[in-house]
Design an enzyme around this catalytic site. Structure first.
Site, PDB file in Angstrom:
ATOM      1  N   GLU A  68      -6.751   3.724   7.203  1.00  0.00           N
ATOM      2  CA  GLU A  68      -6.242   5.099   7.185  1.00  0.00           C
ATOM      3  C   GLU A  68      -7.197   6.096   7.830  1.00  0.00           C
ATOM      4  OE1 GLU A  68      -7.582   4.478   2.803  1.00  0.00           O
ATOM      5  OE2 GLU A  68      -6.974   3.264   4.509  1.00  0.00           O
ATOM      6  N   ARG A 118       0.873  -1.185   0.000  1.00  0.00           N
ATOM      7  CA  ARG A 118       0.000   0.000   0.000  1.00  0.00           C
ATOM      8  C   ARG A 118       0.897   1.218   0.000  1.00  0.00           C
ATOM      9  NH1 ARG A 118      -5.340  -0.561   1.360  1.00  0.00           N
ATOM     10  NH2 ARG A 118      -5.390   1.485   2.338  1.00  0.00           N
ATOM     11  N   VAL A 141      -4.102 -12.017   1.424  1.00  0.00           N
ATOM     12  CA  VAL A 141      -5.136 -12.908   1.939  1.00  0.00           C
ATOM     13  C   VAL A 141      -6.078 -13.229   0.789  1.00  0.00           C
ATOM     14  CG1 VAL A 141      -7.019 -13.188   3.590  1.00  0.00           C
ATOM     15  CG2 VAL A 141      -4.970 -11.883   4.234  1.00  0.00           C
ATOM     16  N   ASP A 172     -13.695   3.423   8.227  1.00  0.00           N
ATOM     17  CA  ASP A 172     -14.175   3.097   6.880  1.00  0.00           C
ATOM     18  C   ASP A 172     -14.833   1.725   6.920  1.00  0.00           C
ATOM     19  OD1 ASP A 172     -14.692   3.430   4.216  1.00  0.00           O
ATOM     20  OD2 ASP A 172     -12.609   3.403   3.546  1.00  0.00           O
ATOM     21  N   ASN A 216     -14.361  -2.996   2.272  1.00  0.00           N
ATOM     22  CA  ASN A 216     -13.023  -3.019   2.861  1.00  0.00           C
ATOM     23  C   ASN A 216     -12.754  -4.307   3.633  1.00  0.00           C
ATOM     24  OD1 ASN A 216     -12.176  -0.518   1.892  1.00  0.00           O
ATOM     25  ND2 ASN A 216     -13.112   0.572   3.595  1.00  0.00           N
TER      26      ASN A 216
END
Length: 354
Positions: free
Chosen positions: A247, A60, A117, A227, A232
């Site tokens: 984040e 990321r 994953v 989030d 997600n």
């Protein structure tokens, strides 16, 4: 490796070259980086999938400085600290972080590497609730119920971590307000002033006024994902196996996370309504709150204010993304600045309900 779908994304070939150089320095000159590819999802960062010596990993990357970033700052080490906290204090499944690279020499920005994953992720584009060919809609009603209930359980387990303890102190907001919730609203005002880049959005201004006049007297303070939505989460057999994207983590009352999940279902369902498509009935606010209360033993406020707050938060994000598309010449400025949010009718309804 896929090409650059959007001009603010990094050049895939350059990312592959930088990862190879980083791997050689980190693991040794014989390190082999293969299968580098960039999925099309992600609003605030670049995500890259790759293999290092045969092991599947995910990087990321913080956004490039010239990419009209979604947020004023992107701290990968902060995300690592949140993931470590969740792993240590809860049963919520999170990816294993194997490295945080603070040196921007390799990819131009810091980045975080975690183990991949395997599983299914509900897509944002096209929305998983509307994609008749996608894995989600191929599932049965029982599958959808399992996904819904297990997602709510993630929130109940996550919120076992107190937000006012020393472990979560690094997530406290530097904003005015007597409660964590009031500080969240103040922080969103500061974010809006930065994100709008001089362009006023009257609907968001109205949202601040309406929400500011009725901030709930709720001093709850738990670890918040920020989030909290199916998009997600990596699912396997419609149950979570990895919770991603930390984040936006902070602290505050649990209603903020619960209402973000119910709001997002409304958001995607509103697109279905516009297209004349029915979507599975899920994440009803009252039913979701009741399920959360049974799992957590914690009573929740009525979610209406918190859903409108979710709409404000997401409206700022989408306005920022719309302004980015305008800056890169992908779209024209709308005649009505409220349309920068992409879901003005829904946000108006949420505010009218208060």
């Amino acid at each position: 490796m896929t090409g650059r779908a959007w001009p603010w994304r990094r050049d895939p070939a350059a990312v592959a070259e930088g990862l190879a150089a980083w791997a050689a320095a980190w693991r040794g000159p014989g390190a082999a980086v293969t299968g580098v590819r960039a999925p099309g999802s992600g609003m605030s960062n670049d995500t890259v999938l790759f293999s290092l010596d045969g092991e599947a990993l995910v990087a990321r990357l913080a956004p490039a400085p010239d990419a009209w970033p979604t947020f004023p700052a992107y701290d990968v080490d902060r995300q690592r600290r949140v993931i470590d906290l969740v792993r240590e204090r809860t049963a919520v499944p999170v990816p294993e972080v194997v490295h945080v690279e603070a040196d921007a020499a390799w990819l131009g920005v810091p980045f975080m590497v975690s183990r991949a994953v395997a599983g299914d992720v509900p897509a944002d584009s096209p929305p998983y609730l509307l994609d008749r060919e996608g894995w989600f809609l191929r599932g049965s009603a029982d599958d959808h119920r399992r996904l819904e209930e297990s997602t709510v359980e993630v929130l109940a387990r996550l919120h076992e971590v107190p937000g006012d303890g020393e472990a979560a102190a690094f997530l406290h907001l530097d904003a005015p307000g007597a409660t964590p919730l009031a500080r969240q609203l103040a922080d969103q005002r500061a974010y809006y002033e930065w994100a709008r880049d001089g362009q006023a959005v009257p609907l968001l201004e109205r949202a601040f006024a309406v929400l500011g006049d009725g901030v709930p007297a709720n001093d709850g303070c738990v670890l918040l994902w920020g989030d909290s939505r199916p998009g997600n989460i990596i699912y396997r057999d419609f149950a979570p196996v990895a919770v991603l994207d930390w984040e936006m983590a902070t602290v505050g009352p649990p209603e903020v996370d619960v209402a973000w999940a119910t709001f997002f279902h409304r958001f995607f369902a509103s697109f279905g309504e516009a297209l004349g498509m029915a979507v599975p009935a899920m994440f009803d606010p009252a039913a979701t709150a009741a399920r959360y209360e049974r799992l957590s033993g914690r009573a929740l406020d009525d979610l209406r204010w918190y859903e409108a707050f979710a709409g404000l938060r997401f409206g700022i994000i989408l306005a920022r993304m719309s302004l980015r598309s305008i800056a890169f010449g992908i779209q024209q400025p709308p005649a009505d600045p409220d349309d920068l949010t992409l879901f003005a009718p829904l946000l108006r309804r949420l505010l009218d309900d208060l």
